[in-house]
Design a protein around this motif. Structure first.
Motif, PDB file in Angstrom:
ATOM      1  N   ALA A 194     -30.659   2.359  51.966  1.00 27.32           N
ATOM      2  CA  ALA A 194     -30.400   1.929  50.593  1.00 27.32           C
ATOM      3  C   ALA A 194     -30.539   0.418  50.433  1.00 27.32           C
ATOM      4  O   ALA A 194     -31.258  -0.070  49.543  1.00 27.32           O
ATOM      5  CB  ALA A 194     -29.009   2.390  50.165  1.00 27.32           C
ATOM      6  N   ASP A 195     -29.866  -0.357  51.285  1.00 20.88           N
ATOM      7  CA  ASP A 195     -29.937  -1.812  51.174  1.00 20.88           C
ATOM      8  C   ASP A 195     -31.335  -2.320  51.472  1.00 20.88           C
ATOM      9  O   ASP A 195     -31.819  -3.268  50.830  1.00 20.88           O
ATOM     10  CB  ASP A 195     -28.925  -2.466  52.118  1.00 20.88           C
ATOM     11  CG  ASP A 195     -27.480  -2.205  51.716  1.00 20.88           C
ATOM     12  OD1 ASP A 195     -27.251  -1.839  50.544  1.00 20.88           O
ATOM     13  OD2 ASP A 195     -26.586  -2.353  52.583  1.00 20.88           O
ATOM     14  N   GLU A 196     -31.989  -1.710  52.452  1.00 24.16           N
ATOM     15  CA  GLU A 196     -33.330  -2.146  52.835  1.00 24.16           C
ATOM     16  C   GLU A 196     -34.331  -1.943  51.695  1.00 24.16           C
ATOM     17  O   GLU A 196     -35.201  -2.779  51.452  1.00 24.16           O
ATOM     18  CB  GLU A 196     -33.797  -1.395  54.081  1.00 24.16           C
ATOM     19  CG  GLU A 196     -33.109  -1.833  55.360  1.00 24.16           C
ATOM     20  CD  GLU A 196     -31.777  -1.134  55.583  1.00 24.16           C
ATOM     21  OE1 GLU A 196     -31.292  -0.446  54.663  1.00 24.16           O
ATOM     22  OE2 GLU A 196     -31.213  -1.292  56.687  1.00 24.16           O
ATOM     23  N   VAL A 197     -34.227  -0.808  51.002  1.00 26.25           N
ATOM     24  CA  VAL A 197     -35.140  -0.542  49.889  1.00 26.25           C
ATOM     25  C   VAL A 197     -34.928  -1.560  48.773  1.00 26.25           C
ATOM     26  O   VAL A 197     -35.887  -2.103  48.204  1.00 26.25           O
ATOM     27  CB  VAL A 197     -34.942   0.889  49.355  1.00 26.25           C
ATOM     28  CG1 VAL A 197     -35.674   1.081  48.028  1.00 26.25           C
ATOM     29  CG2 VAL A 197     -35.456   1.904  50.378  1.00 26.25           C
ATOM     30  N   ARG A 198     -33.677  -1.826  48.451  1.00 24.12           N
ATOM     31  CA  ARG A 198     -33.398  -2.801  47.403  1.00 24.12           C
ATOM     32  C   ARG A 198     -33.924  -4.187  47.791  1.00 24.12           C
ATOM     33  O   ARG A 198     -34.510  -4.907  46.959  1.00 24.12           O
ATOM     34  CB  ARG A 198     -31.902  -2.864  47.127  1.00 24.12           C
ATOM     35  CG  ARG A 198     -31.356  -1.638  46.413  1.00 24.12           C
ATOM     36  CD  ARG A 198     -31.876  -1.548  44.996  1.00 24.12           C
ATOM     37  NE  ARG A 198     -31.528  -0.262  44.379  1.00 24.12           N
ATOM     38  CZ  ARG A 198     -31.923   0.112  43.187  1.00 24.12           C
ATOM     39  NH1 ARG A 198     -32.717  -0.684  42.472  1.00 24.12           N
ATOM     40  NH2 ARG A 198     -31.583   1.293  42.689  1.00 24.12           N
ATOM     41  N   ALA A 199     -33.747  -4.572  49.049  1.00 17.76           N
ATOM     42  CA  ALA A 199     -34.238  -5.869  49.497  1.00 17.76           C
ATOM     43  C   ALA A 199     -35.759  -5.940  49.455  1.00 17.76           C
ATOM     44  O   ALA A 199     -36.345  -6.938  49.017  1.00 17.76           O
ATOM     45  CB  ALA A 199     -33.734  -6.156  50.909  1.00 17.76           C
ATOM     46  N   ALA A 200     -36.411  -4.866  49.898  1.00 18.88           N
ATOM     47  CA  ALA A 200     -37.873  -4.850  49.953  1.00 18.88           C
ATOM     48  C   ALA A 200     -38.503  -4.882  48.569  1.00 18.88           C
ATOM     49  O   ALA A 200     -39.626  -5.381  48.396  1.00 18.88           O
ATOM     50  CB  ALA A 200     -38.352  -3.613  50.712  1.00 18.88           C
ATOM     51  N   THR A 201     -37.780  -4.361  47.576  1.00 23.24           N
ATOM     52  CA  THR A 201     -38.325  -4.291  46.211  1.00 23.24           C
ATOM     53  C   THR A 201     -37.737  -5.352  45.294  1.00 23.24           C
ATOM     54  O   THR A 201     -37.863  -5.259  44.070  1.00 23.24           O
ATOM     55  CB  THR A 201     -38.078  -2.902  45.599  1.00 23.24           C
ATOM     56  OG1 THR A 201     -36.659  -2.640  45.585  1.00 23.24           O
ATOM     57  CG2 THR A 201     -38.778  -1.818  46.404  1.00 23.24           C
ATOM     58  N   GLY A 202     -37.097  -6.359  45.869  1.00 21.26           N
ATOM     59  CA  GLY A 202     -36.507  -7.412  45.062  1.00 21.26           C
ATOM     60  C   GLY A 202     -35.395  -6.924  44.158  1.00 21.26           C
ATOM     61  O   GLY A 202     -35.173  -7.471  43.071  1.00 21.26           O
ATOM     62  N   GLY A 203     -34.687  -5.868  44.607  1.00 22.70           N
ATOM     63  CA  GLY A 203     -33.584  -5.311  43.842  1.00 22.70           C
ATOM     64  C   GLY A 203     -33.990  -4.279  42.816  1.00 22.70           C
ATOM     65  O   GLY A 203     -33.126  -3.647  42.195  1.00 22.70           O
ATOM     66  N   ARG A 204     -35.278  -4.059  42.628  1.00 19.89           N
ATOM     67  CA  ARG A 204     -35.749  -3.151  41.573  1.00 19.89           C
ATOM     68  C   ARG A 204     -35.604  -1.681  41.933  1.00 19.89           C
ATOM     69  O   ARG A 204     -35.257  -0.854  41.111  1.00 19.89           O
ATOM     70  CB  ARG A 204     -37.221  -3.458  41.256  1.00 19.89           C
ATOM     71  CG  ARG A 204     -37.835  -2.548  40.190  1.00 19.89           C
ATOM     72  CD  ARG A 204     -39.265  -2.965  39.887  1.00 19.89           C
ATOM     73  NE  ARG A 204     -39.852  -2.074  38.910  1.00 19.89           N
ATOM     74  CZ  ARG A 204     -40.470  -0.931  39.189  1.00 19.89           C
ATOM     75  NH1 ARG A 204     -40.582  -0.539  40.474  1.00 19.89           N
ATOM     76  NH2 ARG A 204     -40.975  -0.161  38.242  1.00 19.89           N
ATOM     77  N   GLY A 205     -35.878  -1.305  43.170  1.00 19.07           N
ATOM     78  CA  GLY A 205     -35.936   0.099  43.572  1.00 19.07           C
ATOM     79  C   GLY A 205     -37.358   0.623  43.534  1.00 19.07           C
ATOM     80  O   GLY A 205     -38.297  -0.105  43.196  1.00 19.07           O
ATOM     81  N   VAL A 206     -37.537   1.893  43.888  1.00 21.24           N
ATOM     82  CA  VAL A 206     -38.875   2.491  43.975  1.00 21.24           C
ATOM     83  C   VAL A 206     -39.153   3.376  42.767  1.00 21.24           C
ATOM     84  O   VAL A 206     -38.244   3.894  42.126  1.00 21.24           O
ATOM     85  CB  VAL A 206     -39.047   3.311  45.271  1.00 21.24           C
ATOM     86  CG1 VAL A 206     -38.947   2.418  46.497  1.00 21.24           C
ATOM     87  CG2 VAL A 206     -38.026   4.447  45.354  1.00 21.24           C
ATOM     88  N   ASP A 207     -40.434   3.543  42.494  1.00 19.46           N
ATOM     89  CA  ASP A 207     -40.844   4.371  41.354  1.00 19.46           C
ATOM     90  C   ASP A 207     -40.794   5.862  41.675  1.00 19.46           C
ATOM     91  O   ASP A 207     -40.510   6.676  40.792  1.00 19.46           O
ATOM     92  CB  ASP A 207     -42.261   3.995  40.921  1.00 19.46           C
ATOM     93  CG  ASP A 207     -42.355   2.557  40.462  1.00 19.46           C
ATOM     94  OD1 ASP A 207     -41.705   2.213  39.464  1.00 19.46           O
ATOM     95  OD2 ASP A 207     -43.071   1.774  41.122  1.00 19.46           O
ATOM     96  N   LEU A 208     -41.081   6.205  42.925  1.00 13.14           N
ATOM     97  CA  LEU A 208     -41.156   7.617  43.308  1.00 13.14           C
ATOM     98  C   LEU A 208     -40.516   7.804  44.674  1.00 13.14           C
ATOM     99  O   LEU A 208     -40.893   7.130  45.638  1.00 13.14           O
ATOM    100  CB  LEU A 208     -42.623   8.071  43.346  1.00 13.14           C
ATOM    101  CG  LEU A 208     -42.908   9.519  43.748  1.00 13.14           C
ATOM    102  CD1 LEU A 208     -42.262  10.495  42.771  1.00 13.14           C
ATOM    103  CD2 LEU A 208     -44.421   9.765  43.823  1.00 13.14           C
TER     104      LEU A 208
END
Length: 324
Positions: A194-208
């Motif tokens: 969860a934290d890694e995804v937010r960090a990798a996307t600049g806090g935005r999250g993923v589309d799919l």
């Protein structure tokens, strides 16, 4: 002929090789001299807990490659001796399989029978998850659970070939992460993500987000979505109780959730499945996607294939070899 059947539910040792009479096709069916069988996690669940098992004894297996042995009445687009791949609801761990012609796919030039056995479940599933259900758009970000498995290795490649932006994977161990990075992934996270995804996307999250695990992983995948993101469930490998959600979880970020089962699609809309499979198979034939075969066992050693998959240490696709 030889078949490997389940006479009782339990561990890999309940898989027994026995002799049986070769079946004959009925109207709308064909029989296939099986060359290779794909091993899937659904086979593990069938053996251990009776998943989609109508009665015992039961022959597991969802996908095969081989050559047409005989055709039933009404089948006009398949011929004896033709190389094919096929999807079935069970019965694939056998030297001869009878299957509805609607879920039999002619192999394309450049695809041998060994490769063809990897295609009937994995390729249409990956294509449907990204396109027909996931509606992936150019530049969108994708998160895949189980990135080192059969479907996962295809999803990474197919997402990139289809114009995705960053593609992220999640796996259970460092060795699997290193492996998955060879198949289209920009980053692969181990365990909690969860934290890694937010960090990798600049806090935005993923589309799919694509989830075959269920349970808490499903919940965390939902939390990893960007505004207007989509989460697709295509399995429950965790065997967790179904998680229920209400409007509030969907309203937070205007997200949407969908599901996909290739076996259900094969039963309810086989023509649609054939269209999806044809599009997906072409991407293998033209070299856009490669599904790695990482282990192969004789049919009579199906239990060893199950042990390897059940240990969660396998990557790519596992096969049973029946005949060349």
């Amino acid at each position: 002929m030889r078949v490997v059947q389940i006479q009782e539910f339990g561990g890999p040792e309940v898989l027994k090789a026995v002799e049986a009479q070769a079946p004959e096709p009925g109207p709308g069916q064909v029989s296939i001299n099986v060359a290779y069988v794909g091993v899937n996690f659904a086979d593990i669940k069938a053996r251990g807990e009776g998943y989609r098992v109508p009665s015992l004894p039961f022959v597991p297996g969802l996908e095969v490659s081989g050559r047409i042995r005989a055709v039933g009445d009404g089948v006009t687009d398949l011929a004896v001796g033709q190389p094919v791949a096929a999807l079935t609801a069970g019965g694939a761990y056998a030297e001869v399989l009878v299957v509805d012609a609607a879920t039999v796919f002619a192999t394309l030039d450049g695809i041998d029978l060994r490769t063809a056995a990897t295609l009937p479940t994995v390729l249409p599933t990956a294509h449907a998850l990204l396109h027909e259900v996931g509606r992936l758009c150019d530049g969108e970000t994708v998160l895949v659970q189980g990135a080192a498995g059969g479907v996962g290795t295809v999803l990474g490649q197919l997402a990139k070939a289809s114009g995705a932006g960053q593609v992220y994977g999640v796996v259970s161990g460092a060795a699997k992460a290193e492996y998955a990075l060879k198949y289209g992934y920009d980053e692969v996270f181990v365990g909690d993500f969860a934290d890694e995804v937010r960090a990798a996307t600049g806090g935005r999250g993923v589309d799919l987000a694509l989830d075959p695990v269920g349970g808490e992983t499903f919940q965390r995948s939902l939390g990893a979505l960007a505004p207007f993101g989509r989460l697709i469930s295509f399995g429950n490998a965790s065997a967790a109780e179904p998680w229920r959600l209400g409007q509030q979880e969907l309203f937070n970020g205007a997200v949407s959730i969908a599901g996909f089962s290739i076996l259900t699609l094969a039963k309810t809309a086989p023509d649609t499945l054939r269209e999806i499979a044809a599009r997906a198979f072409r991407m293998v034939a033209d070299g856009s996607v490669h599904l790695p075969i990482t282990a192969e066992f004789p049919l009579t050693e199906a239990a060893e294939a199950h042990r390897l998959m059940e240990a969660r240490s396998s990557t790519g696709k596992l096969l049973l070899r029946v005949a060349d």
